[in-house]
Structure formats: C-alpha cells, structure tokens
Design an enzyme around this catalytic site. Structure first.
Site, short mmCIF file in Angstrom:
data_model
loop_
_atom_site.label_atom_id
_atom_site.label_comp_id
_atom_site.label_asym_id
_atom_site.label_seq_id
_atom_site.Cartn_x
_atom_site.Cartn_y
_atom_site.Cartn_z
N GLY A 168 0.82 -1.21 0.00
CA GLY A 168 0.00 0.00 0.00
C GLY A 168 0.86 1.25 0.00
CB VAL B 242 17.23 7.49 -1.62
CG1 VAL B 242 18.14 6.60 -2.47
CG2 VAL B 242 16.73 6.72 -0.41
CG ASP C 190 -2.07 -0.12 8.03
OD1 ASP C 190 -3.00 0.67 7.80
OD2 ASP C 190 -1.85 -1.12 7.33
NE ARG D 93 -18.51 14.88 16.77
CZ ARG D 93 -18.62 13.89 17.66
NH1 ARG D 93 -19.82 13.50 18.07
NH2 ARG D 93 -17.55 13.30 18.12
CD GLU E 287 -19.59 11.30 20.79
OE1 GLU E 287 -19.66 12.51 21.02
OE2 GLU E 287 -19.32 10.84 19.64
#
Length: 297
Positions: free
Chosen positions: A11, A23, A127, A154, A187
């Site tokens: 990914g 590099v 991740d 929200r 929440e």
C-alpha cells in the site's frame, strides 16, 4: 561507483516520495548510482529497473503516493520468480536494495537476503504497525485526513441527531483508530487489540441517550465487522438513526504533512549513509525522536 536499487511495495503512503528524494540527494553526495525499480517486487521480476540519472526530481515531493509505483505481488515467494528477480539485479550489478513498505514488503526482503542481496528496509505504511519504530511514514498524514473527515461528519451527526459508524484503515492494528478517536472526540472506538462485546456498547449508548446524548460517532478499525450489518443490529436495539461511512482509500492519498516529509527525507538520507558505512540487512526506524537501525532477523 556502487549501484543501489530502490523500490516501494504494498500500500502506498504519503511521504514515500520524500524518502526517494532523500535517497537521491544523499546518493549524489556519496557518488552512488541509484536504480529505480518500478511497481515493487512485480517490477523487479519484470525487470522494470531504470537508472535514475536526474537527481533533481524535487517536483515529486509534494505529491502523495509513490513516484516509483507500487503493487502487491504474492507470487514473489515462488523460487523461480525470486531467481529471475535476482538475475535482473545482477545484470545491473545491483547488490543492495532500499525497500520501502509495510509488513508484507519486509517479508519479501527476506527472500532476497537469502540470495545474498543486502536489503535496507524503511517503514512506509499508514497503519503504523511496524514494531521496531515509533512511527511509520504516512501515518500522520492519514491520521490528519481521518480527523478532518470526522470533523465534517460531526456536522451532519449534530444536525440530524444521529449516530455515525466510521470505518478506518489499520489492517490488524488500531493505532489510527485510537488516535483519531481522541483527536476527533469520538464517543466510542473499537479496535482489534481490545476484546469487544456489541451488547455492552448498545447498553452504553442507551445510558448516554438517557443522559442527553443526541449524536455520536463510533470509529472502528477495518476487518473487525461488516459495518452495514453492525449498524442494522444496533439500530434495532436503540431505535435511532444510524449512518455508516467507510473512509477507504481516501486515507492513503493527499499531500504529506510536515512530519511525514521530514521523516521520509531523513530516513532516505540515513539509509544511504548506512550503506556507505557498510551496513547490510537492516531496518530503519525512529525511537524517541532519533533515527535507529536494527538487524533483519
């Protein structure tokens, strides 16, 4: 002149291009030849190996994704495919490769090491599930994207007095979920590392509704539940409007935030410095804000 290959696999993550640029710039100083291996291990097998002679590819820095392209190539564990890949490297006189990716990418590097190709692994994954490093490149950009999405969602949750279930990436790791839940003031959160009981969640939601809760956001790591079925089950129990959002690949894209840019560039230059000093078969990471390296086991 030493010939070094570089590839990105698995990914994509924002900041990979900064590694490549780091590099290239360090290689110019140490007079190394850099060969770009396009489309990951698949490109290595297909001999898509091209020397990068233009060391001023600075215009790729601000882009997400990877200039070299990427792929998932599960066949790479096949002995014939590995041998052909090794032969492609030998034709270019490459005996060291800088490999950028996540856990699956690191597994691929072990096949090369067994064939006497030195690998320098760098953590490029949103991740943040690479154990030896505090942070992987792309994690903070993805986190920022998630929190911005939560903020937008929200508004609708508030307007319609409903509950949103938001699924985020992470593979089998809940670090993105936890950080996004804190920053986005969610929440509830559900992660693979903590045992979860759906009925306990429903009871908690009911209690909060009795205490005045009108809207809420539940954030969940992917691969735990089918959130469509999950939402229908909750809706039956609490009789409240439930909406679902799978953020998906939007989390991987976008211009890298400052930290990912600095971290990517720093790790890229560090990789070249270690190769110059004779290091082989190592993983590069960051611990307590210091670049570190570990031997690949």
């Amino acid at each position: 002149m030493k010939n070094i290959g570089i590839l990105t696999s698995g990914g994509d993550s924002p900041g990979m291009n900064y590694i490549i640029n780091g590099v290239l710039n360090a290689a110019f100083i140490y007079k190394f030849n850099i060969f770009g291996i396009f489309n990951g291990y698949k490109g290595l097998y297909e001999n898509k190996i091209i020397q990068i002679k233009n060391y001023k590819l600075l215009n790729l820095n601000n882009n997400g994704g990877t200039f070299l392209g990427s792929s998932r190539f599960k066949k790479f564990k096949n002995e014939n495919i590995i041998c052909k890949s090794i032969n492609n490297l030998k034709k270019k006189k490459i005996n060291s490769i800088i490999i950028i990716g996540g856990n699956g990418t690191y597994i691929g590097s072990k096949y090369l090491i067994k064939k006497k190709i030195s690998c320098i692994n760098l953590p490029g994954t949103i991740d943040n599930d690479i154990l030896y490093t505090d942070y992987s490149i792309g994690y903070f950009t993805a986190l920022n994207t998630i929190v911005e999405s939560i903020d937008n969602i929200r508004d609708t949750a508030y307007s319609h007095e409903c509950i949103f279930i938001i699924e985020v990436m992470g593979r089998n790791c809940g670090k993105l979920t936890i950080a996004a839940a804190i920053a986005g003031k969610c929440e509830f959160f559900i992660i693979p590392e903590i045992k979860f009981n759906i009925n306990n969640l429903i009871n908690e939601i009911k209690l909060k509704i009795l205490n005045g809760l009108k809207n809420a956001i539940i954030i969940i790591t992917e691969n735990i539940y089918n959130i469509q079925k999950f939402s229908k089950y909750i809706k039956k129990k609490i009789k409240k409007q439930i909406k679902t959002v799978i953020l998906g690949y939007i989390q991987r894209g976008g211009k890298p935030v400052v930290y990912d840019r600095i971290l990517g560039y720093s790790m890229g230059t560090y990789a070249i410095k270690l190769i110059y000093k004779g290091y082989k078969n190592i993983c590069i990471g960051i611990k307590n804000n210091k670049l570190i390296n570990y031997n690949i086991i």
